[in-house]
Design a protein around this motif. Sequence first.
Motif, PDB file in Angstrom:
ATOM      1  N   SER A   1      -3.306  -5.707   5.834  1.00 13.93           N
ATOM      2  CA  SER A   1      -4.123  -5.380   4.667  1.00 13.93           C
ATOM      3  C   SER A   1      -5.445  -4.698   4.980  1.00 13.93           C
ATOM      4  O   SER A   1      -6.209  -4.399   4.066  1.00 13.93           O
ATOM      5  CB  SER A   1      -4.415  -6.667   3.884  1.00 13.93           C
ATOM      6  N   CYS A   2      -5.763  -4.448   6.237  1.00 14.20           N
ATOM      7  CA  CYS A   2      -7.101  -3.962   6.584  1.00 14.20           C
ATOM      8  C   CYS A   2      -7.327  -2.508   6.190  1.00 14.20           C
ATOM      9  O   CYS A   2      -6.478  -1.637   6.393  1.00 14.20           O
ATOM     10  CB  CYS A   2      -7.355  -4.120   8.073  1.00 14.20           C
ATOM     11  N   GLN A   3      -8.518  -2.237   5.655  1.00 13.35           N
ATOM     12  CA  GLN A   3      -9.022  -0.886   5.449  1.00 13.35           C
ATOM     13  C   GLN A   3     -10.136  -0.643   6.461  1.00 13.35           C
ATOM     14  O   GLN A   3     -10.527  -1.521   7.223  1.00 13.35           O
ATOM     15  CB  GLN A   3      -9.584  -0.726   4.035  1.00 13.35           C
TER      16      GLN A   3
ATOM     17  N   THR B   1     -10.623   0.027  -2.946  1.00 11.67           N
ATOM     18  CA  THR B   1      -9.832   0.857  -2.047  1.00 11.67           C
ATOM     19  C   THR B   1     -10.398   2.270  -2.092  1.00 11.67           C
ATOM     20  O   THR B   1     -10.664   2.801  -3.180  1.00 11.67           O
ATOM     21  CB  THR B   1      -8.359   0.875  -2.480  1.00 11.67           C
ATOM     22  N   HIS B   2     -10.578   2.887  -0.935  1.00  9.70           N
ATOM     23  CA  HIS B   2     -11.121   4.244  -0.836  1.00  9.70           C
ATOM     24  C   HIS B   2     -10.066   5.155  -0.230  1.00  9.70           C
ATOM     25  O   HIS B   2      -9.535   4.861   0.840  1.00  9.70           O
ATOM     26  CB  HIS B   2     -12.375   4.264   0.033  1.00  9.70           C
ATOM     27  N   THR B   3      -9.782   6.263  -0.900  1.00 12.49           N
ATOM     28  CA  THR B   3      -8.748   7.186  -0.434  1.00 12.49           C
ATOM     29  C   THR B   3      -9.212   8.626  -0.582  1.00 12.49           C
ATOM     30  O   THR B   3      -9.706   9.022  -1.651  1.00 12.49           O
ATOM     31  CB  THR B   3      -7.443   7.003  -1.236  1.00 12.49           C
TER      32      THR B   3
ATOM     33  N   CYS C   1     -10.863  -6.303   5.707  1.00 13.28           N
ATOM     34  CA  CYS C   1      -9.529  -6.886   5.743  1.00 13.28           C
ATOM     35  C   CYS C   1      -9.208  -7.786   4.562  1.00 13.28           C
ATOM     36  O   CYS C   1      -8.178  -8.444   4.527  1.00 13.28           O
ATOM     37  CB  CYS C   1      -9.327  -7.653   7.048  1.00 13.28           C
TER      38      CYS C   1
ATOM     39  N   LEU D   1     -11.391   6.497   7.198  1.00  7.75           N
ATOM     40  CA  LEU D   1     -10.439   6.529   6.085  1.00  7.75           C
ATOM     41  C   LEU D   1      -9.048   6.930   6.547  1.00  7.75           C
ATOM     42  O   LEU D   1      -8.063   6.248   6.280  1.00  7.75           O
ATOM     43  CB  LEU D   1     -10.917   7.497   4.993  1.00  7.75           C
ATOM     44  N   SER D   2      -8.962   8.081   7.237  1.00  5.74           N
ATOM     45  CA  SER D   2      -7.662   8.606   7.637  1.00  5.74           C
ATOM     46  C   SER D   2      -7.879   9.726   8.651  1.00  5.74           C
ATOM     47  O   SER D   2      -9.010  10.177   8.873  1.00  5.74           O
ATOM     48  CB  SER D   2      -6.898   9.144   6.422  1.00  5.74           C
TER      49      SER D   2
ATOM     50  N   ASN E   1       0.816  -1.218   0.000  1.00 12.15           N
ATOM     51  CA  ASN E   1       0.000   0.000   0.000  1.00 12.15           C
ATOM     52  C   ASN E   1       0.845   1.262   0.000  1.00 12.15           C
ATOM     53  O   ASN E   1       0.414   2.300  -0.491  1.00 12.15           O
ATOM     54  CB  ASN E   1      -0.911   0.012   1.231  1.00 12.15           C
TER      55      ASN E   1
ATOM     56  N   ASN F   1     -10.437  -3.391  -6.568  1.00  9.32           N
ATOM     57  CA  ASN F   1      -9.453  -4.425  -6.245  1.00  9.32           C
ATOM     58  C   ASN F   1      -9.738  -5.731  -6.976  1.00  9.32           C
ATOM     59  O   ASN F   1      -8.905  -6.636  -6.965  1.00  9.32           O
ATOM     60  CB  ASN F   1      -9.468  -4.721  -4.737  1.00  9.32           C
TER      61      ASN F   1
END
Length: 482
Positions: A346-348, A451-453, A335, A399-400, A155, A464
């Motif tokens: 690998s978890c989001q 994947t979300h960013t 995950c 997310l972050s 990542n 993915n």
Amino acid sequence: MLHSGGGGSGRNTKRKAIVIGAAVAVLLAAGGGVYAAVSGGDDDKKPTAASTSTPAGRNRQDPTPEPTGSGESAGGHDRGESESDPNDVRRAGEAKVLYQTPAPEVSKKGVDVPGFWVMNGYVVKAVEDKIVAYKDDGTRKWALSLPKAVCAAPNSTTDGKVVVAYEGHGKDSCSQLALIDLDKGVKVWDHDAPEAGSFGGGYTSMGMAQSGDLVGMSWFGGSAVIKVHDGKEVAIEKPSPGCSVDGYAGGKALLRAYSCTNGTAKLQKVAPNGTITWAYVVRKGYKVDKIFSTSPVVIALSDQDRKTGGILAISDSGKERSALAVGNQSYQPLCGTDLFGTNAGSCQGVAASNDTFYLPTEMTQDSAKGPTSEIHAFDLDSGKRKWAAKVAGRMLLPLSVDGKNLIAYEEPSYGQAGLVVSISPEGGKPKTVLRLPQATREAESGFYSATHTYRNGNFYIASNRITGTEGTSEKLIMAFGS
């Protein structure tokens, strides 16, 4: 059976999640997806799982269609349809669709397409044997071909470069490594993966984590660490006889988890020169199941029967900082599929600041509001829950952390498009940052796994896995901005 997390979101995707809550943990393999349930507490309520079978579809060929700002079909797609420009019907307050890239024609139905990196002003996506960079205006920055398909990727990046693994020779082989310059779109070096410990050289279920000049790799039957700049293997301390590496996690630090047949296990921090900085000894009978964050360190434990050992915060010196008070609540970060347990990091759907860790609950039925989900914030020093933020009718995923605020994604519901929201360090009602367009709600809901960013005011959704389902308009990437 395990809860799929679909709840009231209206998504037709198959969520690959880890449920942390009140049930005994198991692994369920069904048609290509794996859901892991990790429990906390003595309640023996059992969550349920949706089918993870891959939809049927036709063979696909064209690897990298051009993105479109208007949403029209790109060349090479025989879809028999044309989409209108979602920006033409954009409502007041809705985000702009920067571009949306149709899912490419791929070699077979149900193809995993790992590898997505958000850079300054552009993103890079791997899809089979192509790696393509798209600018935020929707134009292509560069495209690079590899001999075979990318099968694993970390990542994180290092100075704009990333090491990817692609297919080599033999069954289940993910044995070739290449360093890609994500600015220039060139391959810097190309090497065979180290052979250490591989059963038959298959490199099955390759997991990769990158931090600084190191890449940690683990696969079924083997593991290795290499240097990013030249691909050479690093002589790292080997686990004792009867022990094996369970996986690496990267980003701000490189962590390694391993476990032994005698019931012992450790979590180690790997220094830039490959030496072990510290080792946290897991209590006997448990091992590190997931590494949610490498700085601060937050991990989930499980035993050999996949029963939970809780969620722990580990200090910078490798000592236990706290045990999170998850109680009987069920949590559901995403995950991914990890059949052999080689993708520990690998978890989001989780996020961490220096003092707080954020976890999403599974969808629950509220007697007054119907299906709801929450994000719970935990104090990493005490392990106690600080606050909960709730939304009705959709999943709410961290997310972050942007500055002091948590950025989260409210997934689309049956009738409404998704939202990117901000939550203050003290909690409270989520505040909308981006309201995604109603015109793209169906496409937003149509990702099988994504994947979300959120970065610099833009929100990206990247696939993915491409299912190849006939009659659908799958997307590879969707990009939104204000």
